[in-house]
Design a protein around this motif. Structure first.
Motif, mmCIF file in Angstrom:
data_model
loop_
_atom_site.group_PDB
_atom_site.id
_atom_site.type_symbol
_atom_site.label_atom_id
_atom_site.label_comp_id
_atom_site.label_asym_id
_atom_site.label_seq_id
_atom_site.Cartn_x
_atom_site.Cartn_y
_atom_site.Cartn_z
ATOM 1 N N LEU A 193 6.387 2.170 -6.694
ATOM 2 C CA LEU A 193 7.498 3.285 -7.001
ATOM 3 C C LEU A 193 7.196 3.948 -8.481
ATOM 4 C CD1 LEU A 193 10.288 0.411 -6.482
ATOM 5 C CD2 LEU A 193 9.432 2.037 -4.925
ATOM 6 N N VAL A 194 7.046 5.243 -8.094
ATOM 7 C CA VAL A 194 6.407 6.046 -9.094
ATOM 8 C C VAL A 194 7.500 7.115 -9.447
ATOM 9 C CG1 VAL A 194 4.821 7.444 -9.915
ATOM 10 C CG2 VAL A 194 4.303 5.700 -8.197
ATOM 11 N N GLU A 195 8.241 7.074 -10.690
ATOM 12 C CA GLU A 195 8.969 8.087 -11.211
ATOM 13 C C GLU A 195 8.210 9.244 -11.761
ATOM 14 O OE1 GLU A 195 12.704 6.900 -13.171
ATOM 15 O OE2 GLU A 195 12.260 4.832 -12.121
ATOM 16 N N GLY A 216 0.782 -1.362 0.226
ATOM 17 C CA GLY A 216 -0.103 -0.118 0.008
ATOM 18 C C GLY A 216 0.846 1.175 -0.109
ATOM 19 N N ASP A 217 2.062 1.223 0.281
ATOM 20 C CA ASP A 217 3.120 2.385 0.129
ATOM 21 C C ASP A 217 3.130 2.753 -1.162
ATOM 22 O OD1 ASP A 217 3.532 2.553 2.822
ATOM 23 O OD2 ASP A 217 5.420 1.270 2.864
ATOM 24 N N VAL A 218 3.275 4.170 -1.472
ATOM 25 C CA VAL A 218 3.562 4.812 -2.326
ATOM 26 C C VAL A 218 5.118 5.582 -2.211
ATOM 27 C CG1 VAL A 218 2.996 6.662 -4.312
ATOM 28 C CG2 VAL A 218 1.294 5.054 -3.328
ATOM 29 N N VAL A 219 5.892 5.466 -3.003
ATOM 30 C CA VAL A 219 6.969 6.279 -2.876
ATOM 31 C C VAL A 219 7.368 7.058 -4.491
ATOM 32 C CG1 VAL A 219 9.623 6.119 -2.916
ATOM 33 C CG2 VAL A 219 8.381 4.458 -1.639
ATOM 34 N N ALA A 220 7.120 8.338 -4.391
ATOM 35 C CA ALA A 220 7.158 9.280 -5.467
ATOM 36 C C ALA A 220 8.635 9.897 -5.477
ATOM 37 C CB ALA A 220 6.242 10.201 -5.263
ATOM 38 N N LEU A 221 9.131 9.437 -6.925
ATOM 39 C CA LEU A 221 10.400 9.574 -7.147
ATOM 40 C C LEU A 221 10.618 10.778 -8.022
ATOM 41 C CD1 LEU A 221 11.701 5.883 -7.295
ATOM 42 C CD2 LEU A 221 12.310 7.714 -5.306
ATOM 43 N N SER A 222 10.996 12.032 -7.733
ATOM 44 C CA SER A 222 10.858 13.070 -8.617
ATOM 45 C C SER A 222 12.215 13.491 -8.787
ATOM 46 C CB SER A 222 10.133 14.184 -7.823
ATOM 47 O OG SER A 222 9.906 15.340 -8.825
ATOM 48 N N ALA A 257 16.377 -4.750 -5.580
ATOM 49 C CA ALA A 257 17.116 -5.776 -5.441
ATOM 50 C C ALA A 257 17.117 -6.002 -3.771
ATOM 51 C CB ALA A 257 18.713 -5.167 -5.679
ATOM 52 N N ALA A 258 17.006 -5.194 -2.903
ATOM 53 C CA ALA A 258 16.662 -5.539 -1.481
ATOM 54 C C ALA A 258 15.570 -6.412 -1.159
ATOM 55 C CB ALA A 258 16.559 -4.340 -0.630
ATOM 56 N N ILE A 296 17.548 4.381 -7.404
ATOM 57 C CA ILE A 296 17.020 4.176 -6.136
ATOM 58 C C ILE A 296 16.157 2.944 -6.241
ATOM 59 C CG2 ILE A 296 15.184 5.145 -4.371
ATOM 60 C CD1 ILE A 296 16.622 7.854 -4.625
ATOM 61 N N ALA A 297 15.125 3.102 -7.311
ATOM 62 C CA ALA A 297 14.078 2.008 -7.339
ATOM 63 C C ALA A 297 14.920 0.564 -7.746
ATOM 64 C CB ALA A 297 13.331 2.168 -8.714
#
Length: 148
Positions: free
Chosen positions: A103-105, A24-30, A46-47, A40-41
């Motif tokens: 993971l949103v670029e 449910g998490d969103v990580v916005a990568l701007s 990998a992890a 980063i993604a």
């Protein structure tokens, strides 16, 4: 602000981020082209257990990763080619949030108020060739931030 001196540091940051991710998490990568969003993604993936190379989803727009390939289901999304926020509705990202990590670029393509509960990470070029990362940390992330 967190300074990431090179691509290895960007990757390591992503790996640290993966340790605290939940469904449910969103990580916005701007950030601009070449700033390190995909690095980063890739560290996150990998992890989470991905053993192969994670391609940039620039052309596919959405690249899914599912167990057992990774520990948590992830959608790696690149919105660079989205020209209007309505185009993203067809991707079903809001529905996917129930069970997956996003993971949103290029999240700014949907507007600054998209996913107000997202961890919003912005990368900029530093004078030394590294990257500076700033974070907008919502309430849902306060207990998990900072990572390093």
């Amino acid at each position: 602000m967190i300074h990431l001196p090179d691509e290895a540091a960007q990757h390591a940051f992503g790996m640290a981020l993966a340790r605290v991710l939940r469904r449910g998490d969103v990580v916005a990568l701007s950030g601009p082209l070449g700033a390190g969003k995909t690095s980063i993604a890739r560290g996150v993936l990998a992890a989470l257990g991905l053993t192969g190379e994670a391609p940039s989803p620039s052309f596919a727009i959405v690249q899914p990763y599912d167990p057992p390939e990774v520990r948590l289901p992830v959608l790696h999304v690149d919105l660079y080619r989205i020209e209007h926020p309505d185009e993203a509705d067809e991707l079903g990202l809001d529905d996917a949030r129930d069970d997956e990590v996003l993971l949103v670029e290029w999240p700014e393509r949907l507007g600054d108020d998209a996913w107000d509960d997202a961890l919003w990470l912005t990368l900029t070029f530093a004078d030394d060739g590294g990257r500076d990362l700033t974070a907008r940390v919502p309430t849902a992330w306060e207990a998990r931030w900072p990572l390093i």
